[in-house]
Write an enzyme that holds these catalytic residues in place. Structure first.
Site, mmCIF file in Angstrom:
data_model
loop_
_atom_site.group_PDB
_atom_site.id
_atom_site.type_symbol
_atom_site.label_atom_id
_atom_site.label_comp_id
_atom_site.label_asym_id
_atom_site.label_seq_id
_atom_site.Cartn_x
_atom_site.Cartn_y
_atom_site.Cartn_z
ATOM 1 N N CYS A 1 -12.239 7.044 -41.754
ATOM 2 C CA CYS A 1 -10.926 6.654 -42.301
ATOM 3 C C CYS A 1 -10.115 5.799 -41.327
ATOM 4 C CB CYS A 1 -10.122 7.887 -42.682
ATOM 5 S SG CYS A 1 -10.926 8.883 -43.932
ATOM 6 N N HIS B 1 -2.319 5.998 -42.938
ATOM 7 C CA HIS B 1 -3.507 6.312 -43.735
ATOM 8 C C HIS B 1 -3.118 7.380 -44.759
ATOM 9 C CE1 HIS B 1 -7.357 7.596 -45.044
ATOM 10 N NE2 HIS B 1 -7.397 8.700 -44.321
ATOM 11 N N ASN C 1 -7.231 9.537 -51.228
ATOM 12 C CA ASN C 1 -7.679 9.059 -49.919
ATOM 13 C C ASN C 1 -8.832 8.070 -50.115
ATOM 14 O OD1 ASN C 1 -8.808 8.712 -47.393
ATOM 15 N ND2 ASN C 1 -8.780 10.887 -46.837
HETATM 16 O O1 UT7 Z 1 -8.894 11.104 -44.169
HETATM 17 C C1 UT7 Z 1 -9.790 11.830 -43.402
HETATM 18 C C2 UT7 Z 1 -9.211 13.027 -42.819
HETATM 19 N N1 UT7 Z 1 -9.089 14.095 -43.773
HETATM 20 C C3 UT7 Z 1 -7.948 14.722 -43.858
HETATM 21 O O2 UT7 Z 1 -7.001 14.327 -43.254
HETATM 22 C C4 UT7 Z 1 -7.879 15.969 -44.706
HETATM 23 C C5 UT7 Z 1 -7.044 16.986 -43.994
HETATM 24 N N2 UT7 Z 1 -6.927 18.243 -44.700
HETATM 25 C C6 UT7 Z 1 -6.207 18.415 -45.822
HETATM 26 O O3 UT7 Z 1 -5.643 17.492 -46.361
HETATM 27 C C7 UT7 Z 1 -6.032 19.834 -46.340
HETATM 28 O O4 UT7 Z 1 -6.549 20.734 -45.381
HETATM 29 C C8 UT7 Z 1 -6.695 20.096 -47.716
HETATM 30 C C9 UT7 Z 1 -5.941 19.356 -48.800
HETATM 31 C C10 UT7 Z 1 -8.142 19.631 -47.682
HETATM 32 C C11 UT7 Z 1 -6.651 21.580 -48.045
HETATM 33 O O5 UT7 Z 1 -5.315 22.036 -48.027
HETATM 34 P P1 UT7 Z 1 -4.903 23.345 -47.198
HETATM 35 O O6 UT7 Z 1 -3.483 23.575 -47.449
HETATM 36 O O7 UT7 Z 1 -5.358 23.127 -45.774
HETATM 37 O O8 UT7 Z 1 -5.726 24.460 -47.929
HETATM 38 P P2 UT7 Z 1 -6.850 25.438 -47.330
HETATM 39 O O9 UT7 Z 1 -8.101 24.685 -47.045
HETATM 40 O O10 UT7 Z 1 -6.260 26.246 -46.232
HETATM 41 O O11 UT7 Z 1 -7.093 26.370 -48.577
HETATM 42 C C12 UT7 Z 1 -6.070 27.211 -49.112
HETATM 43 C C13 UT7 Z 1 -6.578 27.846 -50.384
HETATM 44 C C14 UT7 Z 1 -7.971 28.453 -50.235
HETATM 45 O O12 UT7 Z 1 -8.010 29.639 -51.006
HETATM 46 P P3 UT7 Z 1 -7.840 31.076 -50.316
HETATM 47 O O13 UT7 Z 1 -8.935 31.163 -49.307
HETATM 48 O O14 UT7 Z 1 -6.475 31.052 -49.687
HETATM 49 O O15 UT7 Z 1 -7.982 32.005 -51.483
HETATM 50 C C15 UT7 Z 1 -8.866 27.421 -50.848
HETATM 51 O O16 UT7 Z 1 -10.051 27.969 -51.344
HETATM 52 O O17 UT7 Z 1 -6.687 26.847 -51.409
HETATM 53 C C16 UT7 Z 1 -7.995 26.908 -51.969
HETATM 54 N N3 UT7 Z 1 -8.353 25.597 -52.440
HETATM 55 C C17 UT7 Z 1 -8.049 25.138 -53.661
HETATM 56 N N4 UT7 Z 1 -7.399 25.725 -54.702
HETATM 57 C C18 UT7 Z 1 -7.245 25.000 -55.823
HETATM 58 C C19 UT7 Z 1 -8.998 24.595 -51.772
HETATM 59 N N5 UT7 Z 1 -9.124 23.518 -52.555
HETATM 60 C C20 UT7 Z 1 -8.536 23.829 -53.740
HETATM 61 C C21 UT7 Z 1 -8.349 23.126 -54.946
HETATM 62 N N6 UT7 Z 1 -7.697 23.738 -55.946
HETATM 63 N N7 UT7 Z 1 -8.770 21.859 -55.117
#
Ligand code: UT7
Length: 327
Positions: free
Chosen positions: A113, A254, A284
């Site tokens: 990215c 980005h 993204n």
């Molecule tokens: O461009 C390249 C670099 N990439 C990035 O910059 C991405 C950076 N990361 C992010 O943007 C975020 O970490 C995400 C958007 C990928 C995830 O958001 P988060 O607030 O960090 O969520 P998390 O991974 O901590 O997950 C929280 C909860 C989990 O459930 P439990 O374990 O709390 O029950 C996940 O399983 O959200 C759940 N979850 C979802 N729920 C509904 C993860 N994806 C989804 C989804 N829909 N699509």
């Protein structure tokens, strides 16, 4: 020494829209979760048979047109991408051919990215060394080809698109790229990757059965490292160039997650009104996200000659980069 000045921009997004509501029917997610956790409402996807170079050509033509130069004037074409048309030859070679840019050399560059800012810095060095005068710098991706559409942790995030700028050697009138700083921490190599298809794990029935050709990401860890490092590198860039946050007219980050962008703006005490975002529409788009946003900002009149622009990117590697540009 010559300055590297951005004299034209262009972008192209595929027509097909995939909304959060469409994704609700595909995986266990909701429009509300995606919007509040990422800021994304919809993303664009290429049609079957469309490759990254197909997206690039209209973006490149628009950039050349707005720059007012012909493809024959190009000395170098640099494509930042993690989704080349094929493993080799470089997709930039095909772009050279499709544009009729007979006088240009061309190569691809992979910094995930952060790729567009890595390419911008590379082009700047060639211009400052007086090796090349006109350079087409492109960021383009068909991320949909790397998505596991059963993985809700990644499939809601990414989209396809292409953006391009023309960089030209300019007289020292203050315009151009002021400073670009690149960073890598390879100890985080495994946090964001496509594990198979390269020399370590060549494609086999086993790698396909194991779903190893799709993006794997530990999003939460990437998120924290991104926020910490992006704010710090922006502060360093401003300090090194004796500039302050108040001097910035537009911040074009980005577009990975609106919460990363807000956290960075917050850490820098920078108002969100001066931040350009389009993540809501495109998600993204990896290396394409900054040049697409720049082109939109120019066409909407948000960027004018003389403005100071801050660019920052973050991605697999882990790589990150910050650039200051006098438009
Ligand atoms: O461009 C390249 C670099 N990439 C990035 O910059 C991405 C950076 N990361 C992010 O943007 C975020 O970490 C995400 C958007 C990928 C995830 O958001 P988060 O607030 O960090 O969520 P998390 O991974 O901590 O997950 C929280 C909860 C989990 O459930 P439990 O374990 O709390 O029950 C996940 O399983 O959200 C759940 N979850 C979802 N729920 C509904 C993860 N994806 C989804 C989804 N829909 N699509």
């Amino acid at each position: 020494m010559a300055n590297a000045v951005i004299i034209g921009t262009g972008s192209h997004l595929p027509n097909k829209v995939l909304s959060n509501f469409d994704l609700e029917k595909m995986v266990n997610t909701t429009d509300e979760w995606i919007k509040t956790r990422t800021g994304i409402s919809e993303r664009r996807l290429v049609a079957n048979g469309t490759s990254t170079s197909d997206l690039v050509i209209p973006a490149a033509k628009a950039a050349l047109e707005s720059a007012g130069i012909s493809a024959l004037s190009l000395d170098l074409i640099l494509l930042a991408t993690v989704t080349p048309d094929v493993v080799f030859p470089a997709t930039a070679c095909l772009i050279q051919h499709k544009l009729g840019a007979k006088n240009a050399v061309a190569f691809d560059l992979n910094a995930a990215c952060s790729g567009f800012l890595y390419a911008l810095k590379t082009a700047e060095q060639y211009i400052k060394a007086d090796t090349y005068k006109n350079v087409l710098v492109i960021g383009a991706e068909t991320m949909s080809r790397l998505i596991d559409w059963r993985d809700r942790g990644t499939c809601v995030l990414f989209g396809d698109g292409a953006g391009a700028v023309v960089l030209q050697s300019g007289k020292n009138n203050g315009r151009g790229i002021i400073d670009t700083q690149l960073y890598v921490d390879g100890s985080f190599y495994e946090l964001l990757s496509v594990p198979a298809g390269g020399s370590r794990l060549p494609t086999s029935h086993q790698t396909i059965d194991d779903n190893l050709h799709y993006i794997r990401m530990k999003g939460n860890e990437v998120f924290k490292i991104a926020v910490r490092n992006l704010a710090q590198s922006a502060r360093e860039a401003l300090k090194n160039n004796k500039l302050s946050v108040d001097d910035i007219d537009l911040f074009v980050p980005h577009q990975a997650n609106i919460r990363i962008i807000q956290a960075m703006a917050n850490a820098l005490s920078f108002p969100m009104e001066k931040v350009y975002t389009n993540i809501e529409k495109y998600g993204n788009t990896s290396a394409a996200s900054i040049p697409v946003a720049l082109d939109e900002a120019v066409r909407k009149g948000r960027l004018k000659k003389g403005d100071l622009v801050l660019l920052s990117a973050f991605g697999g590697g882990l790589t990150w980069a910050t650039s200051l540009v006098r438009w």
